[in-house]
Design a protein around this motif. Structure first.
Motif, PDB file in Angstrom:
ATOM      1  N   UNK A  38       2.319  -0.035   0.313  1.00 25.89           N
ATOM      2  CA  UNK A  38       2.404   0.379  -1.089  1.00 25.89           C
ATOM      3  C   UNK A  38       2.237   1.894  -1.170  1.00 25.89           C
ATOM      4  N   UNK A  39       3.120   2.538  -1.887  1.00 28.25           N
ATOM      5  CA  UNK A  39       3.045   3.997  -2.031  1.00 28.25           C
ATOM      6  C   UNK A  39       2.958   4.380  -3.509  1.00 28.25           C
ATOM      7  N   UNK A  40       2.316   5.514  -3.758  1.00 27.82           N
ATOM      8  CA  UNK A  40       2.274   6.043  -5.116  1.00 27.82           C
ATOM      9  C   UNK A  40       3.122   7.299  -5.184  1.00 27.82           C
ATOM     10  N   UNK A  84      -6.686   3.715  -6.731  1.00 31.67           N
ATOM     11  CA  UNK A  84      -6.139   2.352  -6.677  1.00 31.67           C
ATOM     12  C   UNK A  84      -6.147   1.829  -5.241  1.00 31.67           C
ATOM     13  N   UNK A  85      -6.653   2.618  -4.318  1.00 36.39           N
ATOM     14  CA  UNK A  85      -6.705   2.178  -2.921  1.00 36.39           C
ATOM     15  C   UNK A  85      -5.489   2.591  -2.106  1.00 36.39           C
ATOM     16  N   UNK A  86      -4.529   3.230  -2.757  1.00 41.40           N
ATOM     17  CA  UNK A  86      -3.268   3.564  -2.071  1.00 41.40           C
ATOM     18  C   UNK A  86      -3.450   4.843  -1.251  1.00 41.40           C
ATOM     19  N   UNK A  87      -3.014   4.800   0.005  1.00 41.00           N
ATOM     20  CA  UNK A  87      -3.207   5.944   0.907  1.00 41.00           C
ATOM     21  C   UNK A  87      -1.899   6.617   1.306  1.00 41.00           C
ATOM     22  N   UNK A  88      -0.870   6.382   0.532  1.00 43.48           N
ATOM     23  CA  UNK A  88       0.419   6.999   0.823  1.00 43.48           C
ATOM     24  C   UNK A  88       0.933   7.629  -0.466  1.00 43.48           C
ATOM     25  N   UNK A  89       0.979   8.975  -0.460  1.00 38.05           N
ATOM     26  CA  UNK A  89       1.317   9.712  -1.679  1.00 38.05           C
ATOM     27  C   UNK A  89       2.665  10.400  -1.493  1.00 38.05           C
ATOM     28  N   UNK A  90       3.583  10.137  -2.417  1.00 41.23           N
ATOM     29  CA  UNK A  90       4.908  10.749  -2.349  1.00 41.23           C
ATOM     30  C   UNK A  90       5.041  11.741  -3.497  1.00 41.23           C
ATOM     31  N   UNK A  91       5.502  12.945  -3.188  1.00 44.24           N
ATOM     32  CA  UNK A  91       5.803  13.909  -4.257  1.00 44.24           C
ATOM     33  C   UNK A  91       7.298  14.133  -4.281  1.00 44.24           C
ATOM     34  N   UNK A  92       7.886  14.032  -5.475  1.00 46.82           N
ATOM     35  CA  UNK A  92       9.341  14.219  -5.576  1.00 46.82           C
ATOM     36  C   UNK A  92       9.681  15.111  -6.756  1.00 46.82           C
ATOM     37  N   UNK A 317       6.820 -13.252  -2.346  1.00 49.47           N
ATOM     38  CA  UNK A 317       7.594 -13.120  -1.103  1.00 49.47           C
ATOM     39  C   UNK A 317       6.785 -13.591   0.110  1.00 49.47           C
ATOM     40  N   UNK A 318       5.631 -14.235  -0.159  1.00 51.96           N
ATOM     41  CA  UNK A 318       4.755 -14.696   0.942  1.00 51.96           C
ATOM     42  C   UNK A 318       4.267 -13.553   1.810  1.00 51.96           C
ATOM     43  N   UNK A 319       3.956 -12.453   1.185  1.00 51.53           N
ATOM     44  CA  UNK A 319       3.455 -11.307   1.949  1.00 51.53           C
ATOM     45  C   UNK A 319       2.180 -10.799   1.286  1.00 51.53           C
ATOM     46  N   UNK A 320       1.547  -9.797   1.925  1.00 54.07           N
ATOM     47  CA  UNK A 320       0.327  -9.232   1.349  1.00 54.07           C
ATOM     48  C   UNK A 320       0.467  -7.713   1.244  1.00 54.07           C
ATOM     49  N   UNK A 321      -0.043  -7.127   0.149  1.00 53.80           N
ATOM     50  CA  UNK A 321       0.024  -5.672   0.043  1.00 53.80           C
ATOM     51  C   UNK A 321      -0.928  -5.038   1.053  1.00 53.80           C
ATOM     52  N   UNK A 322      -0.473  -3.999   1.723  1.00 50.40           N
ATOM     53  CA  UNK A 322      -1.309  -3.317   2.714  1.00 50.40           C
ATOM     54  C   UNK A 322      -1.588  -1.914   2.207  1.00 50.40           C
ATOM     55  N   UNK A 323      -2.877  -1.656   1.925  1.00 49.16           N
ATOM     56  CA  UNK A 323      -3.227  -0.349   1.388  1.00 49.16           C
ATOM     57  C   UNK A 323      -3.634   0.571   2.526  1.00 49.16           C
ATOM     58  N   UNK A 324      -2.634   1.019   3.252  1.00 41.71           N
ATOM     59  CA  UNK A 324      -2.879   1.927   4.367  1.00 41.71           C
ATOM     60  C   UNK A 324      -1.822   3.024   4.319  1.00 41.71           C
ATOM     61  N   UNK A 325      -1.890   3.960   5.276  1.00 43.93           N
ATOM     62  CA  UNK A 325      -0.922   5.057   5.251  1.00 43.93           C
ATOM     63  C   UNK A 325       0.509   4.535   5.336  1.00 43.93           C
ATOM     64  N   UNK A 326       0.664   3.454   6.083  1.00 44.08           N
ATOM     65  CA  UNK A 326       1.967   2.808   6.128  1.00 44.08           C
ATOM     66  C   UNK A 326       3.022   3.599   6.868  1.00 44.08           C
ATOM     67  N   UNK A 327       2.630   4.118   8.038  1.00 44.44           N
ATOM     68  CA  UNK A 327       3.604   4.878   8.832  1.00 44.44           C
ATOM     69  C   UNK A 327       4.654   3.954   9.428  1.00 44.44           C
TER      70      UNK A 327
END
Ligand code: SAH
Length: 335
Positions: A38-40, A84-92, A317-327
């Motif tokens: 998950x990314x913000x 929110x626990x999200x560790x991936x930040x996108x700036x656009x 979708x039978x999946x789980x959100x992962x609140x990590x950097x998500x590389x």
């Protein structure tokens, strides 16, 4: 798995959806298990010097109120994402000489100091190698720079005055500098035949990107392409699945463009090879002004407190959100 252009064209046409989606889901689960990253995203400015014929924030669109978030506002958004626990930040942002790269790079350095356990992705368009390096030195980890197409004729028609080779040069610079790079296409642009699109999937694989992202073309108001037909949504799902099978370790998002054409895109996309979702944390006061396409930032699940809705879709979708950097697990092998 190795495809040739003809195989890809057939799959894009829906010749074997059941096999395609199952194989993509399997490849995704073998690499990322049942995790969804998950990314913000912070859309920090809609000021743009370019006039891409499809894009709602193009310079000549005078209907738009232009904004640029201050450093304090960007930091506040970044904190909101991390809260929110999200560790991936996108700036656009739009692409403009008026943006102060040095200042924005310093803002990224501040984000990284304050939130050391997050990764930052930039998506500001093309920059010189030196500027990309400065961003990297200040803490940027990844860059999203879509090529939009790898066909000269399609590119030049949709981006009058700009050259595909410059865009590709930026991608190569980013990879050389050690960024994780995301790129992809706009499906359904004028002149973009399925054959050309299929060739492009193979060419992008050769470039060696870490993330694949393709949006369906959306006819946006106040643009020269406003009256054209939108790109076909199913072909975009199929292209995600094909790329997942070609390169199992890349990250693949379900984009907000897809969401604006298909209400059920998140759960559907996640079952068809995608493993990333993005949520907008752009301040509500300016959000409607970041209208790169119709429907952007107006769909219900893009609201600020949309995390619960997102988690619901992930569950479907039978999946789980992962609140990590998500590389991305993709390893760039060099040129
Ligand atoms: N200026 C930045 C960010 C662009 S907006 C850059 O050049 O990288 C992010 C993406 O939205 C674009 O790269 C494009 O692929 C997509 N986009 C913009 N307008 C679109 C439209 N009308 N339909 C589909 N995708 C669109």
């Amino acid at each position: 798995m190795v495809f040739v252009t003809k195989d890809i064209v057939e799959l894009l046409n829906g010749s074997n959806d059941e096999w395609l989606y199952q194989a993509a889901d399997k490849a995704k689960r073998q690499t990322y298990g049942n995790k969804v990253f998950v990314r913000g995203i912070i859309e920090n400015s809609n000021i743009c010097d370019r006039n891409c014929l499809y894009c709602g924030v193009r310079k000549e669109n005078k209907e738009l109120k232009r904004y640029s978030l201050s450093e304090a506002e960007i930091l506040e958004c970044a904190r909101g994402i991390r809260n929110q626990g999200i560790k991936s930040i996108v700036m656009q942002s739009g692409e403009s000489q008026s943006h102060n790269d040095k200042k924005i790079a310093q803002t990224i350095a501040k984000i990284k100091t304050e939130i050391p356990d997050c990764d930052v992705t930039i998506s500001f368009g093309e920059k010189s190698r030196d500027v990309f390096k400065m961003y990297k030195d200040n803490g940027a980890d990844r860059c999203l720079l879509k090529v939009e197409t790898l066909q000269d004729d399609v590119y030049e028609y949709a981006h009058s005055g700009y050259k595909l080779k410059d865009r590709i040069k930026s991608i190569e610079d980013l990879l050389d500098l050690g960024y994780q790079v995301g790129s992809g296409f706009i499906y359904g642009l004028p002149l973009y035949t399925q054959e050309k699109f299929a060739q492009d999937l193979l060419s992008l694989q050769k470039l060696g990107v870490h993330m694949y992202s393709t949006t369906p073309f959306i006819a946006s108001k106040n643009t020269p392409f406003a009256d054209l037909d939108c790109g076909e949504v199913n072909a975009v799902y199929r292209s995600n699945a094909i790329y997942r099978i070609m390169e199992p370790t890349v990250n693949i998002p379900v984009t907000s463009a897809l969401a604006s054409l298909d209400e059920n895109s998140k759960a559907k996309g996640l079952r068809r090879g995608a493993n990333v979702l993005m949520l907008s944390f752009t301040p509500e006061s300016v959000r409607k002004d970041y209208s790169i396409y119709r429907g952007k930032n107006t769909v219900k699940t893009e609201e600020l407190n949309a995390l619960e809705a997102l988690e619901e879709e992930v569950k479907k979708a039978d999946m789980v959100p992962a609140y990590e950097r998500g590389r991305s697990l993709y390893q760039y092998k060099g040129r």
